[in-house]
Design a protein around this motif. Structure first.
Motif, PDB file in Angstrom:
ATOM      1  N   CYS A   1      -4.666  -6.080   0.690  1.00  0.00           N
ATOM      2  CA  CYS A   1      -6.093  -5.748   0.716  1.00  0.00           C
ATOM      3  C   CYS A   1      -6.892  -6.945   0.202  1.00  0.00           C
ATOM      4  CB  CYS A   1      -6.343  -4.513  -0.135  1.00  0.00           C
ATOM      5  SG  CYS A   1      -8.089  -4.156  -0.382  1.00  0.00           S
TER       6      CYS A   1
ATOM      7  N   CYS B   1      -9.105   0.937  -6.065  1.00  0.00           N
ATOM      8  CA  CYS B   1      -9.790   0.182  -5.013  1.00  0.00           C
ATOM      9  C   CYS B   1     -10.135   1.132  -3.863  1.00  0.00           C
ATOM     10  CB  CYS B   1      -8.896  -0.947  -4.508  1.00  0.00           C
ATOM     11  SG  CYS B   1      -9.588  -1.831  -3.103  1.00  0.00           S
TER      12      CYS B   1
ATOM     13  N   CYS C   1      -9.017  -0.096   0.062  1.00  0.00           N
ATOM     14  CA  CYS C   1      -7.674   0.215   0.588  1.00  0.00           C
ATOM     15  C   CYS C   1      -7.205   1.598   0.109  1.00  0.00           C
ATOM     16  CB  CYS C   1      -6.673  -0.853   0.173  1.00  0.00           C
ATOM     17  SG  CYS C   1      -6.436  -0.951  -1.602  1.00  0.00           S
TER      18      CYS C   1
ATOM     19  N   CYS D   1      -8.943  -6.106  -3.351  1.00  0.00           N
ATOM     20  CA  CYS D   1      -8.236  -6.036  -4.644  1.00  0.00           C
ATOM     21  C   CYS D   1      -7.036  -6.973  -4.684  1.00  0.00           C
ATOM     22  CB  CYS D   1      -7.803  -4.603  -4.927  1.00  0.00           C
ATOM     23  SG  CYS D   1      -6.588  -3.964  -3.765  1.00  0.00           S
TER      24      CYS D   1
HETATM   25 ZN    ZN Z   1      -7.723  -2.745  -2.215  1.00  0.00          ZN
END
Ligand code: ZN
Length: 120
Positions: A92, A110, A113, A95
Protein backbone atom coordinates in the motif's frame (compact mmCIF):
# COMPACT_ATOMS: atom_id res chain seq x y z
CA UNK A 1 -0.36 -7.78 6.97
CA UNK A 2 2.50 -6.62 9.10
CA UNK A 3 5.56 -6.79 6.95
CA UNK A 4 7.59 -4.07 8.66
CA UNK A 5 10.42 -4.19 6.16
CA UNK A 6 10.46 -0.87 4.34
CA UNK A 7 13.07 -2.15 1.95
CA UNK A 8 10.77 -3.12 -0.91
CA UNK A 9 7.56 -1.61 -2.25
CA UNK A 10 6.29 -5.13 -2.98
CA UNK A 11 5.46 -8.14 -0.88
CA UNK A 12 3.68 -11.49 -1.21
CA UNK A 13 0.25 -12.62 -0.14
CA UNK A 14 -0.76 -16.27 -0.06
CA UNK A 15 -3.65 -18.71 -0.49
CA UNK A 16 -2.39 -20.93 2.31
CA UNK A 17 -5.64 -20.88 4.26
CA UNK A 18 -7.53 -22.06 1.17
CA UNK A 19 -5.07 -24.87 0.41
CA UNK A 20 -5.05 -26.07 4.03
CA UNK A 21 -8.87 -26.19 3.99
CA UNK A 22 -8.82 -28.13 0.69
CA UNK A 23 -6.20 -30.59 1.98
CA UNK A 24 -8.25 -31.18 5.12
CA UNK A 25 -11.38 -31.90 3.03
CA UNK A 26 -9.30 -34.32 0.93
CA UNK A 27 -8.04 -36.13 4.07
CA UNK A 28 -11.52 -36.32 5.59
CA UNK A 29 -12.87 -37.83 2.34
CA UNK A 30 -10.06 -40.44 2.26
CA UNK A 31 -10.24 -41.36 5.93
CA UNK A 32 -13.67 -43.01 6.18
CA UNK A 33 -14.91 -40.82 8.97
CA UNK A 34 -11.73 -40.21 10.95
CA UNK A 35 -11.83 -36.53 11.86
CA UNK A 36 -9.09 -34.27 10.58
CA UNK A 37 -8.62 -30.81 12.00
CA UNK A 38 -7.07 -27.78 10.37
CA UNK A 39 -4.29 -28.04 12.97
CA UNK A 40 -3.56 -31.63 11.85
CA UNK A 41 -2.90 -30.37 8.34
CA UNK A 42 -0.81 -27.49 9.69
CA UNK A 43 1.21 -30.00 11.73
CA UNK A 44 1.65 -32.25 8.70
CA UNK A 45 2.73 -29.31 6.52
CA UNK A 46 5.11 -28.11 9.26
CA UNK A 47 6.69 -31.58 9.53
CA UNK A 48 6.99 -31.84 5.76
CA UNK A 49 8.75 -28.47 5.64
CA UNK A 50 10.76 -29.10 8.84
CA UNK A 51 9.47 -25.95 10.55
CA UNK A 52 7.17 -25.39 13.55
CA UNK A 53 3.41 -25.11 13.25
CA UNK A 54 3.77 -21.58 14.63
CA UNK A 55 5.91 -20.70 11.60
CA UNK A 56 3.19 -22.03 9.30
CA UNK A 57 0.55 -20.05 11.18
CA UNK A 58 2.57 -16.82 11.02
CA UNK A 59 2.90 -17.27 7.25
CA UNK A 60 -0.79 -18.15 6.91
CA UNK A 61 -1.75 -14.97 8.78
CA UNK A 62 0.73 -13.11 6.54
CA UNK A 63 2.60 -11.82 9.58
CA UNK A 64 5.79 -13.43 8.26
CA UNK A 65 7.05 -14.10 4.76
CA UNK A 66 8.59 -17.51 4.06
CA UNK A 67 12.09 -17.84 2.65
CA UNK A 68 12.19 -18.78 -1.03
CA UNK A 69 13.15 -22.37 -0.13
CA UNK A 70 10.31 -22.70 2.39
CA UNK A 71 7.81 -21.16 -0.04
CA UNK A 72 8.78 -23.69 -2.72
CA UNK A 73 8.64 -26.55 -0.20
CA UNK A 74 5.15 -25.50 0.90
CA UNK A 75 3.96 -25.46 -2.71
CA UNK A 76 5.51 -28.92 -3.17
CA UNK A 77 3.45 -30.21 -0.21
CA UNK A 78 0.23 -29.11 -1.90
CA UNK A 79 1.38 -30.28 -5.33
CA UNK A 80 0.87 -26.86 -6.90
CA UNK A 81 3.19 -24.37 -8.60
CA UNK A 82 4.62 -21.85 -6.13
CA UNK A 83 2.78 -19.00 -7.91
CA UNK A 84 -0.52 -20.75 -7.11
CA UNK A 85 0.24 -20.45 -3.42
CA UNK A 86 2.00 -17.07 -3.35
CA UNK A 87 1.26 -13.90 -5.26
CA UNK A 88 3.45 -10.83 -5.59
CA UNK A 89 1.56 -7.60 -4.80
CA UNK A 90 2.49 -3.93 -4.37
CA UNK A 91 2.59 -2.66 -0.80
CA UNK A 92 0.00 0.00 0.00
CA UNK A 93 1.57 3.34 -1.03
CA UNK A 94 -0.21 5.20 1.80
CA UNK A 95 1.05 3.12 4.75
CA UNK A 96 3.99 1.43 2.94
CA UNK A 97 2.77 -1.98 4.04
CA UNK A 98 2.69 -1.09 7.73
CA UNK A 99 -1.14 -1.42 7.72
CA UNK A 100 -1.52 1.60 10.00
CA UNK A 101 -0.94 5.31 9.72
CA UNK A 102 0.10 7.79 12.40
CA UNK A 103 -1.60 11.11 13.16
CA UNK A 104 -0.06 13.17 15.99
CA UNK A 105 1.45 10.05 17.50
CA UNK A 106 -1.83 8.12 17.35
CA UNK A 107 -1.75 5.03 15.15
CA UNK A 108 -4.87 3.97 13.33
CA UNK A 109 -5.76 1.38 10.72
CA UNK A 110 -4.85 2.49 7.21
CA UNK A 111 -8.11 3.22 5.40
CA UNK A 112 -6.50 3.18 1.98
CA UNK A 113 -5.76 -0.56 2.14
CA UNK A 114 -8.27 -1.32 4.93
CA UNK A 115 -5.42 -2.44 7.18
CA UNK A 116 -4.16 -5.10 4.76
CA UNK A 117 -0.89 -3.35 3.97
CA UNK A 118 -1.03 -4.26 0.29
CA UNK A 119 -2.93 -3.46 -2.87
CA UNK A 120 -4.39 -6.45 -4.71
ZN1 ZN B 1 -2.35 1.04 3.70
Amino acid sequence: MSNRSARYDYTTINNLKHYITMKRAERVAESEGKPFLIRDIEDDLANYCQVSRETIQMIKRMVNQPSLALGIKMAEYFGVPVEELFKLVPKCPVCSGKDEVGHDGVKSKCLSCNGKGYVA
